[in-house]
Design a protein around this motif. Structure first.
Motif, short mmCIF file in Angstrom:
data_model
loop_
_atom_site.label_atom_id
_atom_site.label_comp_id
_atom_site.label_asym_id
_atom_site.label_seq_id
_atom_site.Cartn_x
_atom_site.Cartn_y
_atom_site.Cartn_z
N GLN A 120 0.82 -1.20 0.00
CA GLN A 120 0.00 0.00 0.00
C GLN A 120 0.86 1.26 0.00
N GLY A 121 0.62 2.13 -0.97
CA GLY A 121 1.32 3.39 -1.04
C GLY A 121 0.35 4.51 -1.39
N TYR A 122 0.73 5.73 -1.06
CA TYR A 122 -0.14 6.87 -1.27
C TYR A 122 0.72 8.09 -1.61
N ASN A 123 0.11 9.07 -2.27
CA ASN A 123 0.77 10.37 -2.31
C ASN A 123 -0.21 11.46 -1.95
N ILE A 124 0.30 12.45 -1.25
CA ILE A 124 -0.51 13.58 -0.78
C ILE A 124 -0.13 14.80 -1.61
N GLU A 125 -1.11 15.42 -2.21
CA GLU A 125 -0.86 16.60 -3.06
C GLU A 125 -0.97 17.87 -2.23
N PHE A 126 0.02 18.75 -2.39
CA PHE A 126 0.01 20.06 -1.76
C PHE A 126 0.17 21.13 -2.84
N ASP A 127 -0.21 22.34 -2.50
CA ASP A 127 0.15 23.53 -3.27
C ASP A 127 1.44 24.06 -2.65
N ASP A 128 2.53 24.16 -3.44
CA ASP A 128 3.83 24.48 -2.84
C ASP A 128 3.85 25.81 -2.10
N LYS A 129 3.27 26.87 -2.68
CA LYS A 129 3.30 28.18 -2.04
C LYS A 129 2.48 28.20 -0.76
N LYS A 130 1.30 27.57 -0.81
CA LYS A 130 0.46 27.54 0.39
C LYS A 130 1.09 26.70 1.49
N LEU A 131 1.79 25.63 1.09
CA LEU A 131 2.43 24.79 2.10
C LEU A 131 3.56 25.52 2.80
N VAL A 132 4.45 26.17 2.05
CA VAL A 132 5.57 26.84 2.71
C VAL A 132 5.07 28.00 3.57
N GLU A 133 4.01 28.69 3.11
CA GLU A 133 3.45 29.76 3.95
C GLU A 133 2.84 29.18 5.22
N SER A 134 2.15 28.06 5.10
CA SER A 134 1.54 27.42 6.26
C SER A 134 2.60 26.98 7.26
N ILE A 135 3.70 26.43 6.77
CA ILE A 135 4.79 26.01 7.65
C ILE A 135 5.39 27.21 8.38
N LEU A 136 5.59 28.30 7.66
CA LEU A 136 6.14 29.50 8.28
C LEU A 136 5.22 30.04 9.38
N ARG A 137 3.94 30.10 9.07
CA ARG A 137 3.01 30.74 10.01
C ARG A 137 2.62 29.84 11.19
N ASN A 138 2.70 28.53 11.00
CA ASN A 138 2.26 27.60 12.06
C ASN A 138 3.38 27.12 12.97
N ASN A 139 4.60 27.57 12.72
CA ASN A 139 5.73 27.08 13.52
C ASN A 139 6.60 28.24 14.00
N PRO A 140 6.11 29.02 14.99
CA PRO A 140 6.88 30.16 15.48
C PRO A 140 8.24 29.78 16.06
N ALA A 141 8.41 28.50 16.41
CA ALA A 141 9.70 28.06 16.95
C ALA A 141 10.81 28.14 15.91
N LEU A 142 10.45 28.30 14.63
CA LEU A 142 11.47 28.42 13.57
C LEU A 142 12.09 29.81 13.51
N ASP A 143 11.69 30.69 14.39
CA ASP A 143 12.28 32.03 14.45
C ASP A 143 13.80 31.92 14.52
N GLY A 144 14.48 32.60 13.61
CA GLY A 144 15.94 32.55 13.59
C GLY A 144 16.51 31.50 12.67
N GLU A 272 13.10 21.01 23.39
CA GLU A 272 12.19 21.28 24.50
C GLU A 272 10.76 21.46 24.02
N LYS A 273 10.60 22.00 22.82
CA LYS A 273 9.26 22.25 22.27
C LYS A 273 8.71 21.04 21.51
N GLY A 274 9.46 19.94 21.54
CA GLY A 274 8.99 18.71 20.91
C GLY A 274 9.05 18.72 19.40
#
Length: 343
Positions: A120-144, A272-274
């Motif tokens: 069993q295999g699968y692929n998940i489709e993303f929109d590249d621009k929306k994904l990178v923006e979502s990662i930036l906005r949802n992970n404040p620990a990436l500051d720096g 520390e933030k998991g």
């Protein structure tokens, strides 16, 4: 000690109050994350993606493929080449990568990701621009930290198109900077001594500089780097392009990747933030960071050609509902591979 941010690093306080923008020629691209049934379960339930430390990827020549190609393009000596290798391995930061493919229904990729129970295999489709923006906005620990994304170039005999363009553009940029400097000086002379400079010649000179800037090939490279000061993705001459060059034998992957570079002194905080973790893979302990995304960036799920059970599709529908994915039409959201497979 407070981390000093340079302009390429994520400044979350600035990002919170800004609209993220992309290089004007950046078009949204569908990208596909091939995975197993276990991977699908974890990604959908937790709405997270794993970014693996680049030193532990399945390609043991990660970074070195790009480095060898860049060294060849620069005509570097063996000694210079070795110094570059050493510098890349000891740069005070760790690089983490999440891999996708631009191929929506690739038999080689299905073959790689259908090795587990019941094939069993699968692929998940993303929109590249929306994904990178979502990662930036949802992970404040990436500051720096630094973030980039783009398509991988495949280097045969250490001849990478990316490395050739970057090398030539660095030299061209140096010449362009000198031309601009001398033009500024000439304009100053024209102001103080109008009779001493031919203004039409300066106008022609300005036009040549503008034409040269338009012809710069760096803008053709499909790799974009985040600028923390401007909250935008743009092209860079000195970006981490080495992460986007691989050996030609991997060309069938058609890889797209998101790359995050974490300064060593941030790893303890991410632990520390998991976010910074280890997992077991191929008999070794593999470091990775796990980052959140919003459910609305998932565009579709495709089931591999080796899966024939209608119950699989029903199970995905039920699981999407369980994971609070709001899908209007599951018949369009859940797809089946069109690759014909003989058992």
């Amino acid at each position: 000690m407070e981390l000093v941010l340079d302009k390429t690093r994520i400044d979350y306080s600035r990002l919170q109050n800004s609209k993220l923008s992309f290089h004007r020629n950046t078009k949204a691209r569908p990208i596909f994350h091939y995975t197993s049934i276990d991977g699908l379960e974890g990604i959908l339930e937790h709405k997270t993606l794993r970014f693996t430390n680049i030193k532990y990827m399945n390609d043991k020549d990660e970074i070195f493929a790009g480095l060898d190609s860049m060294a060849k393009a620069c005509n570097a000596s063996n000694e210079e080449h070795e110094r570059l290798r050493s510098a890349c391995m000891n740069n005070g930061a760790q690089t983490f990568v999440c891999c996708f493919s631009v191929e929506a229904d690739s038999l080689p990729m299905w073959n790689y990701y259908t090795k587990e129970v019941n094939n069993q295999g699968y692929n998940i489709e993303f929109d590249d621009k929306k994904l990178v923006e979502s990662i930036l906005r949802n992970n404040p620990a990436l500051d720096g930290c630094s973030l980039s994304f783009g398509i991988v170039d495949y280097s045969k005999d250490n001849d990478s198109e990316y490395s050739q363009i970057i090398t030539s553009e660095i030299l061209a940029s140096m010449n362009l900077s000198l031309s601009k400097f001398f033009l500024t000086v000439a304009r100053g002379v024209l102001t103080s001594h109008p009779a001493g400079i031919n203004e039409s010649a300066l106008t022609d000179w300005e036009k040549k500089i503008a034409d040269t800037e338009k012809k710069q090939k760096l803008n053709n490279l499909p790799v974009y780097f985040y600028n923390g000061e401007k909250c935008r993705f743009e092209k860079k001459q000195s970006g981490e392009y080495l992460c986007y060059i691989k050996r030609d034998c991997f060309r069938q992957e058609g890889e797209f990747r998101i790359v995050i570079t974490v300064p060593d002194d941030r790893l303890a905080e991410l632990k520390e933030k998991g976010i910074y973790k280890f997992r077991v893979g191929n008999g070794i302990l593999v470091p990775f960071i796990e980052l959140s995304f919003s459910s609305d960036v998932v565009k579709s799920i495709t089931i591999s050609p080796t899966v024939k059970s209608d119950l699989v599709e029903l199970s995905i529908q039920d699981f999407l509902s369980y994971c609070a994915f709001h899908v209007e039409d599951c018949s369009k959201f859940i797809k089946h591979s069109s690759v014909p497979v003989r058992f």
